[in-house]
Scaffold this motif. Structure first.
Motif, PDB file in Angstrom:
ATOM      1  N   ARG A 215     -13.871  20.446  -7.060  1.00 31.23           N
ATOM      2  CA  ARG A 215     -15.039  19.755  -7.622  1.00 31.23           C
ATOM      3  C   ARG A 215     -16.236  20.700  -7.723  1.00 31.23           C
ATOM      4  O   ARG A 215     -16.993  20.657  -8.697  1.00 31.23           O
ATOM      5  CB  ARG A 215     -15.385  18.541  -6.747  1.00 31.23           C
ATOM      6  N   ARG A 216     -16.412  21.543  -6.710  1.00 28.99           N
ATOM      7  CA  ARG A 216     -17.527  22.487  -6.756  1.00 28.99           C
ATOM      8  C   ARG A 216     -17.354  23.452  -7.922  1.00 28.99           C
ATOM      9  O   ARG A 216     -18.308  23.756  -8.642  1.00 28.99           O
ATOM     10  CB  ARG A 216     -17.622  23.252  -5.434  1.00 28.99           C
TER      11      ARG A 216
ATOM     12  N   SER B 148     -10.903  19.219   1.811  1.00 28.78           N
ATOM     13  CA  SER B 148     -11.512  20.533   1.591  1.00 28.78           C
ATOM     14  C   SER B 148     -11.177  21.092   0.217  1.00 28.78           C
ATOM     15  O   SER B 148     -12.050  21.580  -0.509  1.00 28.78           O
ATOM     16  CB  SER B 148     -11.046  21.517   2.672  1.00 28.78           C
TER      17      SER B 148
ATOM     18  N   ALA C 251     -16.660  17.798   1.234  1.00 35.45           N
ATOM     19  CA  ALA C 251     -16.896  18.787   2.286  1.00 35.45           C
ATOM     20  C   ALA C 251     -17.378  18.111   3.560  1.00 35.45           C
ATOM     21  O   ALA C 251     -16.967  18.480   4.672  1.00 35.45           O
ATOM     22  CB  ALA C 251     -17.913  19.815   1.802  1.00 35.45           C
TER      23      ALA C 251
ATOM     24  N   SER D 141     -18.396  17.308  -4.578  1.00 35.10           N
ATOM     25  CA  SER D 141     -18.027  18.399  -3.681  1.00 35.10           C
ATOM     26  C   SER D 141     -18.633  18.196  -2.303  1.00 35.10           C
ATOM     27  O   SER D 141     -17.966  18.390  -1.277  1.00 35.10           O
ATOM     28  CB  SER D 141     -18.509  19.731  -4.276  1.00 35.10           C
ATOM     29  N   LEU D 142     -19.887  17.774  -2.266  1.00 36.67           N
ATOM     30  CA  LEU D 142     -20.568  17.576  -0.989  1.00 36.67           C
ATOM     31  C   LEU D 142     -19.944  16.422  -0.197  1.00 36.67           C
ATOM     32  O   LEU D 142     -19.770  16.509   1.024  1.00 36.67           O
ATOM     33  CB  LEU D 142     -22.051  17.314  -1.229  1.00 36.67           C
TER      34      LEU D 142
ATOM     35  N   SER E 173     -21.347  23.773  -0.396  1.00 38.10           N
ATOM     36  CA  SER E 173     -21.614  22.547  -1.157  1.00 38.10           C
ATOM     37  C   SER E 173     -23.077  22.143  -1.035  1.00 38.10           C
ATOM     38  O   SER E 173     -23.693  21.695  -2.005  1.00 38.10           O
ATOM     39  CB  SER E 173     -20.695  21.419  -0.673  1.00 38.10           C
ATOM     40  N   HIS E 174     -23.642  22.293   0.169  1.00 45.14           N
ATOM     41  CA  HIS E 174     -25.079  22.025   0.339  1.00 45.14           C
ATOM     42  C   HIS E 174     -25.902  22.976  -0.533  1.00 45.14           C
ATOM     43  O   HIS E 174     -26.876  22.569  -1.174  1.00 45.14           O
ATOM     44  CB  HIS E 174     -25.484  22.186   1.799  1.00 45.14           C
TER      45      HIS E 174
ATOM     46  N   GLY F 261     -12.788  19.167  -2.579  1.00 42.05           N
ATOM     47  CA  GLY F 261     -14.197  19.550  -2.651  1.00 42.05           C
ATOM     48  C   GLY F 261     -14.390  20.895  -3.315  1.00 42.05           C
ATOM     49  O   GLY F 261     -15.333  21.091  -4.091  1.00 42.05           O
TER      50      GLY F 261
ATOM     51  N   ALA G 171     -21.448  18.789  -8.004  1.00 43.33           N
ATOM     52  CA  ALA G 171     -22.089  19.025  -6.713  1.00 43.33           C
ATOM     53  C   ALA G 171     -22.017  17.803  -5.790  1.00 43.33           C
ATOM     54  O   ALA G 171     -21.648  17.941  -4.615  1.00 43.33           O
ATOM     55  CB  ALA G 171     -23.534  19.463  -6.919  1.00 43.33           C
TER      56      ALA G 171
ATOM     57  N   ASN H 151     -17.117  25.364   3.509  1.00 43.51           N
ATOM     58  CA  ASN H 151     -17.195  24.495   2.329  1.00 43.51           C
ATOM     59  C   ASN H 151     -18.437  23.617   2.361  1.00 43.51           C
ATOM     60  O   ASN H 151     -19.082  23.388   1.331  1.00 43.51           O
ATOM     61  CB  ASN H 151     -15.934  23.629   2.224  1.00 43.51           C
TER      62      ASN H 151
END
Length: 510
Positions: A245-246, A239, A258, A254-255, A278-279, A242, A251, A274
């Motif tokens: 990274r976000r 988490s 997550a 991160s996704l 991320s989406h 992610g 992206a 998260n």
């Protein structure tokens, strides 16, 4: 006029792009780093000042380092230039390089201070940089140097930490937890020592990653990598990686993180949050909507989820459903939701209550003329709406229409329901009645209308009998009106309440 640029190194680092959730890094309150001071009357320093402003705005700290390099080349014996470069390197998260320059400052300082920076201040900066590179003993030694030079904060730090003597990796880890919220550099150094003593300590890597998320995102990602490698089912590490990274703009990465965290704990609020964000960042809006819907199932009264789902729905073109989510969020108490709909022309306010909510947001955004118009519409819709009168009074007070503010405030207080008054107080809508009386009194005094002025000051005193300013202002007015004894009595009351100007006035009259 001489212009100065003064800022703490850690304050700058806390404001760097990529700060977790936009929040400042926890303040390092025990060893506050001194400010760099650059004076504009030196052409080189002035150039550095301008570059500093540009670097902070753009995030290109190498420009600032290069400018400091030029200053050092032209005047290699000037400690100010090394301090400037130390600041620039700290902004670029080169803590080891910053530490080297700070050490040069100590060597070059032949005076007690440079532009307000003393040697003990520099030693305290060295302590922070040393902790940030993971050296517990080195940081403590730097603080001892500062204490030997008389630095009060260093002495307090040593006294506070005199029992900090961990013996093994676990004790270093536990001690870091004690300081992670208010002494981040020291906590980082303790965690680094725990990892040094126990290289397979996954939790220590994770905690160091969390602490480094703002100060050194690259190191944070490396620490989360290590924690996950050591403990593949470490949900929190996925988490947090992610999240970093976000915030770094990655992206896809991160996704992936997550999604991995959510697979490990599919009903966790944190992993779902998260995953949804991320989406959204990856513009997978349909998937974001699914995640927000799951969050709403778990927390149906959380207005924020409805707002976020509405934003995603607008991205998919589902305007009707988005408006419904915004309205529901507003009904749950999220005033931003209704304001967004209004401000984007998606809906019109339905009643005085909604007009007041919008008016409050307009006040908060300094849109004063719109706020007055909106509160007036609320009054037209419901003449008994005390909140609208409170809100309009506040805006009139802000815009220096003190007479109008007093009229609206009196009307609000006439209508007053205590619930409305409390609501206004909680949202900062209700202007201070005593301040209105004082402003009106000063206005009348300036116009030479002393009796009217005294009437308003009498009301100010009556409203807040323990407020020194009311007595002081009435005393000045009585003095101007030739009421010497009354003036002295008011000034004595103001002075007894701690008003320094009143005390000085009395001293002059003796």
């Amino acid at each position: 006029m001489k212009r100065t640029f003064a800022i703490s190194l850690l304050t700058l680092i806390a404001c760097l792009p990529g700060n977790v959730l936009g929040k400042p890094a926890p303040a390092h309150t025990k060893t506050k780093m001194p400010s760099v001071v650059i004076t504009e009357n030196d052409p080189q320093n002035a150039a550095f000042y301008e570059q500093a402003e540009a670097a902070i705005m753009s995030g290109n700290y190498q420009l600032l380092i290069d400018e400091a390099d030029k200053m050092i080349r032209s005047e290699p014996g000037n400690p100010e230039h090394y301090y400037a470069r130390a600041m620039a390197k700290a902004m670029a998260r080169d803590y080891a390089g910053s530490n080297e320059d700070l050490t040069m400052v100590i060597e070059l300082m032949d005076k007690k201070q440079i532009n307000g920076i003393t040697k003990d201040d520099v030693w305290m900066s060295i302590a922070d940089m040393t902790f940030l590179i993971g050296n517990v003993d080195g940081g403590r030694k730097a603080i001892s140097k500062a204490a030997a030079l008389g630095n009060a904060k260093a002495k307090s730090w040593i006294e506070l930490h005199r029992t900090d003597h961990p013996r093994n990796a676990h004790e270093f880890f536990m001690l870091a937890g004690k300081y992670k919220n208010d002494e981040v550099p020291y906590a980082l150094a303790l965690l680094s020592q725990a990892i040094k003593l126990q290289p397979d300590y996954a939790e220590a890597y994770y905690e160091r990653g969390v602490a480094n998320s703002t100060l050194n995102p690259g190191q944070a990602l490396s620490d989360f990598d290590k924690a996950i490698a050591l403990k593949p089912g470490f949900t929190a590490a996925f988490s947090q990686r992610g999240l970093v990274r976000r915030l770094q703009g990655d992206a896809p990465g991160s996704l992936l993180d997550a999604a991995a965290a959510n697979r490990l704990e599919p009903t966790s609020i944190e992993t779902l949050q998260n995953l949804a964000m991320s989406h959204a960042m990856a513009e997978n809006h349909a998937e974001a909507i699914k995640s927000y819907s799951k969050l709403i199932e778990l927390e149906p009264d959380n207005a924020g989820y409805y707002v976020l789902r509405a934003m995603a729905k607008l991205k998919t073109g589902d305007r009707t459903s988005a408006i419904a989510d915004y309205r529901y969020a507003s009904d749950l108490g999220n005033e931003y939701a209704l304001f967004y709909l209004y401000d984007n022309g998606l809906v019109k306010p339905r009643n005085a209550e909604e007009l007041c909510k919008i008016g409050i947001m307009l006040v908060n955004n300094s849109r004063d003329s719109e706020a007055i118009s909106t509160f007036s519409k609320a009054i037209d819709a419901d003449p008994s709406c005390a909140i609208a009168y409170y809100g309009r009074a506040k805006v009139k007070y802000i815009t220096e229409n003190t007479e109008g503010a007093l009229m609206d405030l009196r009307k609000a207080m006439e209508l007053d329901a205590k619930v409305a008054e409390k609501y206004a107080d909680n949202r900062g809508l209700k202007p201070s009645l005593v301040m209105i009386y004082l402003n009106l009194g000063r206005n009348r005094r300036s116009a030479g209308r002393m009796q009217e002025a005294l009437g308003y000051f009498d009301k100010a005193v009556e409203q807040t009998p323990g407020y020194a300013v009311s007595f002081y202002e009435r005393g000045l007015t009585r003095a101007s009106a030739g009421m010497a004894q009354g003036a002295i009595e008011d000034m004595m009351k103001a002075a007894n309440l701690g008003h320094q100007a009143a005390a000085s006035w009395l001293k002059e009259k003796r």
